[in-house]
Design an enzyme around this catalytic site. Structure first.
Site, mmCIF file in Angstrom:
data_model
loop_
_atom_site.group_PDB
_atom_site.id
_atom_site.type_symbol
_atom_site.label_atom_id
_atom_site.label_comp_id
_atom_site.label_asym_id
_atom_site.label_seq_id
_atom_site.Cartn_x
_atom_site.Cartn_y
_atom_site.Cartn_z
ATOM 1 N N GLU A 162 0.837 -1.206 0.000
ATOM 2 C CA GLU A 162 0.000 0.000 0.000
ATOM 3 C C GLU A 162 0.873 1.257 0.000
ATOM 4 O O GLU A 162 0.823 2.075 0.929
ATOM 5 C CB GLU A 162 -0.947 0.008 1.194
ATOM 6 C CG GLU A 162 -2.051 -1.016 1.090
ATOM 7 C CD GLU A 162 -3.132 -0.835 2.157
ATOM 8 O OE1 GLU A 162 -2.884 -0.139 3.151
ATOM 9 O OE2 GLU A 162 -4.224 -1.391 1.974
ATOM 10 N N GLU A 319 -6.476 -7.409 -0.614
ATOM 11 C CA GLU A 319 -6.929 -7.381 0.781
ATOM 12 C C GLU A 319 -8.368 -6.921 0.839
ATOM 13 O O GLU A 319 -8.747 -5.969 0.147
ATOM 14 C CB GLU A 319 -6.150 -6.341 1.600
ATOM 15 C CG GLU A 319 -4.716 -6.614 1.877
ATOM 16 C CD GLU A 319 -4.101 -5.487 2.722
ATOM 17 O OE1 GLU A 319 -4.846 -4.751 3.403
ATOM 18 O OE2 GLU A 319 -2.883 -5.337 2.680
ATOM 19 N N TRP A 327 -9.591 0.220 12.516
ATOM 20 C CA TRP A 327 -9.089 1.587 12.398
ATOM 21 C C TRP A 327 -10.190 2.621 12.147
ATOM 22 O O TRP A 327 -9.893 3.768 11.843
ATOM 23 C CB TRP A 327 -8.011 1.669 11.301
ATOM 24 C CG TRP A 327 -8.329 0.879 10.073
ATOM 25 C CD1 TRP A 327 -7.907 -0.383 9.782
ATOM 26 C CD2 TRP A 327 -9.145 1.275 8.960
ATOM 27 N NE1 TRP A 327 -8.400 -0.801 8.574
ATOM 28 C CE2 TRP A 327 -9.159 0.198 8.045
ATOM 29 C CE3 TRP A 327 -9.860 2.431 8.646
ATOM 30 C CZ2 TRP A 327 -9.865 0.238 6.847
ATOM 31 C CZ3 TRP A 327 -10.568 2.472 7.452
ATOM 32 C CH2 TRP A 327 -10.563 1.383 6.567
HETATM 33 C C1 GAL Z 1 -4.111 -2.244 5.064
HETATM 34 C C2 GAL Z 1 -2.735 -2.850 5.198
HETATM 35 C C3 GAL Z 1 -2.741 -4.123 6.006
HETATM 36 C C4 GAL Z 1 -3.616 -3.982 7.206
HETATM 37 C C5 GAL Z 1 -5.009 -3.597 6.762
HETATM 38 C C6 GAL Z 1 -5.980 -3.466 7.908
HETATM 39 O O1 GAL Z 1 -3.987 -0.860 4.992
HETATM 40 O O2 GAL Z 1 -2.160 -3.093 3.961
HETATM 41 O O3 GAL Z 1 -1.418 -4.417 6.369
HETATM 42 O O4 GAL Z 1 -3.087 -3.006 8.038
HETATM 43 O O5 GAL Z 1 -4.951 -2.368 6.128
HETATM 44 O O6 GAL Z 1 -7.267 -3.077 7.452
#
Ligand code: GAL
Length: 696
Positions: A162, A319, A327
């Site tokens: 990312e 992902e 978050w």
């Molecule tokens: C993305 C990241 C992952 C993990 C994920 C959590 O931003 O690539 O490593 O942190 O978010 O939602």
């Protein structure tokens, strides 16, 4: 339609992998004792996992100090995965610099616009323009690539992670130097920069490029063109890093495709992925949903845009989440059915890989409340059962692999520069949200049951009957010419408030808005009239506008007013207009859906998803575009289509939490028909069905 051909366009897929549709996750075995790994691979096999992204945050483990390397654990993990038929998308591991590096070289740490250093302790604490970071990162890439070049588990390279997730805007001295070099390449001379930046304003004239800085926190609003150029530069700086890692990988492993995971999602805006997509061998994306009424529409929008960034070719969902993230202010667990529906919506829009963050939910660290494929509860959990179910459904979808997106008749134009520029400071309103307006149009199209492609500016428009270009704020003359030619060729263009206001340097077009689109639209806007939070405007068709209004004058006889402001200071003025062009102009040829002429429609306020219905209906009818779905399910079901030369794969996604029946022909690849398997498809709540039909 062509299938992915060269080794560069898709995974170097091992024969052991089974299902050609990739299924898996980020895998972080280095966070767990060795005995857990054996259970991991057993559960991966049970779920049908055939690919993992490995070692993404493992720099400190691979290289414990500047001069030492620890490969034993990674060799072991690679071998174990290979023995179990699981391919590896191996990370270059450069995403999180280890403490020894930042202790020895604190000058790699990024600096915020207020001059604060972003210290180690989290991740991605590196300056994209730091020569010291670059040197250490490339040494790591070289070492990893050399070690695993011939490893049979290796299916692809995963550059960093990312890029720009936490460090897209760095205002350090390294950034200042690189920014000047970038500006020199763009403008050549300081005089050209002074012109482009309008530095006659507020005594900002530069005598030499050395005097230029990033737009650090200043006494008032920094120069808008400097801000816009800094956004362009920052995206380019990260892209340079991508290229630098990729070149090492291509030199050492020319047959292994290289990707990096994009973040086409929500308000993540720093990277102009339209300019990045040509740099990777296949496009990958990460996507996380936010709760709210348009949550799933936003997922579809992002997947759709990703598929079009990939030029319609298959892409890799690197992902997403099985359930909650960690978050957001409140991290909501996914509702029943959403895990599978979300995954399959990405497949519907072209993903040939479905991966999650992450395989096993962490027990320690900042992401321990982030869901995984194996949650804290372990194998005996509804999440893992859903994961296994999804693995089975993806096997049923093997025939879809390689199919391209089937182009729609409607495009929603997505323009990173307009996104960046329209939301800058010192504007008529700081409430405007570019992507929210674009998403509203997409939701309105979904509500009408009409398929659309979300395409970046620069993509060819000629095949589209309708192009919706919301808040197309930055319109260089060449783009105006392209849109004018599109309409002259019979296309139907729609654009909105705050479009055509500035050129590529963020200088206002003079003579009235929407600048170079005035003649095309047949209107002239003298004044922008943004609305206060508690203000609305009502149109004479009963729809209500928020956020924005404009003082629109009609300047061309071929313009019909589709809706007027009713009441208030703008009472009776045009709010929504349409200018007919070509053979439809001046007559009623387009009214009942036809005519070979084009049209240009303007919407001067924010109407919201429901309020867009009348204008959208008028435009679609005028262009002769109709829904491909049966009338009774329009709005409740999303249709996305992928196709090969022989087959069209219809993905039908239930947008609601109630069951829906859909009467459509075709062989069922996934899903069920009612009435003894001969009746309509029955989509459960949030359910998805896939049909195979003959390609047209
Ligand atoms: C993305 C990241 C992952 C993990 C994920 C959590 O931003 O690539 O490593 O942190 O978010 O939602």
């Amino acid at each position: 339609m062509p299938r992915p051909d060269s080794a560069r366009t898709w995974l170097r897929w091992p024969e052991t992998a089974g299902n050609p549709l990739a299924y898996g996750a980020d895998y972080n075995p280095d966070q767990w004792p060795r005995e857990v790994w054996d259970e991991d691979v057993a559960l991966m096999r049970e779920a049908g996992v055939n690919v993992v992204s490995l070692a993404i945050f493992s720099w400190a483990r691979i290289q414990p100090s500047a001069g030492t390397w620890d490969w034993a654990w990674l060799d072991d993990a690679m071998d174990l995965l290979h023995r179990n038929g699981i391919g590896v998308d191996l990370a270059t591991a450069t995403a999180s610099p280890p403490p020894w590096l930042t202790t020895a070289h604190p000058e790699v740490l990024p600096v915020t616009r207020t001059g604060e250093t972003l210290w180690p302790g989290a991740r991605q604490h590196w300056r994209p323009t730091s020569p010291v970071f670059r040197e250490h990162a490339l040494r790591l890439v070289e070492a990893v690539a050399t070690r695993y070049a011939e490893h049979p588990a290796l299916v692809a390279w995963h550059v960093n992670n990312e890029l720009g997730c936490h460090n897209v805007y760095d205002y350090s001295d390294d950034a200042a130097r690189a920014f000047r070099t970038w500006l020199e390449a763009r403008y050549g001379t300081v005089d050209a920069l002074n012109d482009a930046w309008g530095t006659a304003f507020w005594s900002q004239r530069y005598g030499a490029l050395d005097e230029v800085l990033p737009p650090r926190v200043a006494a008032s609003h920094p120069n808008p063109t400097q801000q816009l150029d800094f956004k362009r530069f920052s995206s380019d700086a990260l892209r340079d890093h991508l290229r630098a890692e990729r070149e090492v990988l291509r030199r050492l492993t020319p047959g292994v495709p290289v990707t990096t995971n994009f973040m086409v999602m929500g308000e993540t805006r720093g990277m102009n992925y339209a300019e990045w997509a040509p740099e990777v061998d296949f496009v990958s994306n990460d996507h996380y949903t936010h709760p709210g009424p348009q949550s799933h529409d936003e997922l579809s929008f992002s997947a759709n845009l990703t598929g079009n960034l990939a030029g319609g070719r298959p892409w890799f969902l690197m992902e997403h989440a099985t359930s909650a993230v960690n978050w957001q202010p409140v991290n909501v667990a996914k509702k029943p059915g959403a895990l599978v529906r979300d995954s399959l919506t990405h497949v519907a829009h072209g993903a040939d890989a479905v991966c999650f963050f992450q395989w096993r939910q962490s027990s320690a660290g900042a992401e321990k409340y982030h869901s995984g494929m194996v949650p804290h509860a372990g194998r005996d959990s509804s999440v893992f059962r859903e994961v296994v179910r999804l693995g089975g459904e993806l096997r049923d979808l093997a025939p879809v692999v390689g199919a391209h997106r089937a182009p729609a008749r409607v495009a929603v134009l997505f323009d990173w520069t307009s996104w960046w520029a329209s939301e800058q400071d010192s504007h008529p309103s700081d409430r405007l949200r570019y992507r929210a307006e674009a998403l509203d149009w997409y939701s309105a199209l979904l509500a009408a049951g009409v398929r659309a492609d979300v395409v970046p500016t620069g993509a060819p428009l000629t095949g589209y009957a309708v192009v919706v270009a919301p808040v197309l704020h930055v319109v260089p003359q060449a783009l105006a010419d392209e849109l004018t030619a599109y309409v002259a060729g019979g296309g139907h263009l729609v654009t909105t408030y705050f479009s055509g206001v500035v050129d590529e340097h963020d200088h206002a077009w003079l003579g009235g808005y929407p600048g170079p689109l005035r003649d095309l639209l047949g209107i002239r806007v003298e004044e922008l009239e943004p609305l206060l939070d508690d203000e609305t405007v009502t149109l004479d068709d009963g729809t209500v506008g928020t956020l924005w209004s404009e003082r629109v004058d009609v300047t061309d006889d071929a313009v019909e007013v589709l809706a007027r402001y009713a009441g208030g200071d703008l009472d009776g003025r045009a709010a929504v207009t349409r200018r007919r062009v070509g053979s439809a102009a001046g007559g009623d040829a387009g009214v009942d859906g036809g005519g070979s002429g084009g049209s240009a429609t303007y919407v001067s306020t924010r109407l919201g998803v429901d309020g867009l219905r009348p204008v959208l209906t008028a435009v679609l009818d005028g262009a002769g575009v109709t829904s491909e779905l049966p009338q009774e399910v329009r709005g409740r079901v999303e249709l996305a289509v992928r196709a090969t030369e022989a087959d069209a794969f219809w993905f039908l996604v239930n947008r609601t939490a109630e069951a829906v029946e859909v009467a459509v022909d075709g062989d069922v690849l996934l899903g069920e028909r009612g009435q003894g398997a001969t009746g309509p498809l029955v989509l459960g709540p949030r359910g998805v069905a896939v049909l195979r039909r003959a390609a047209r």
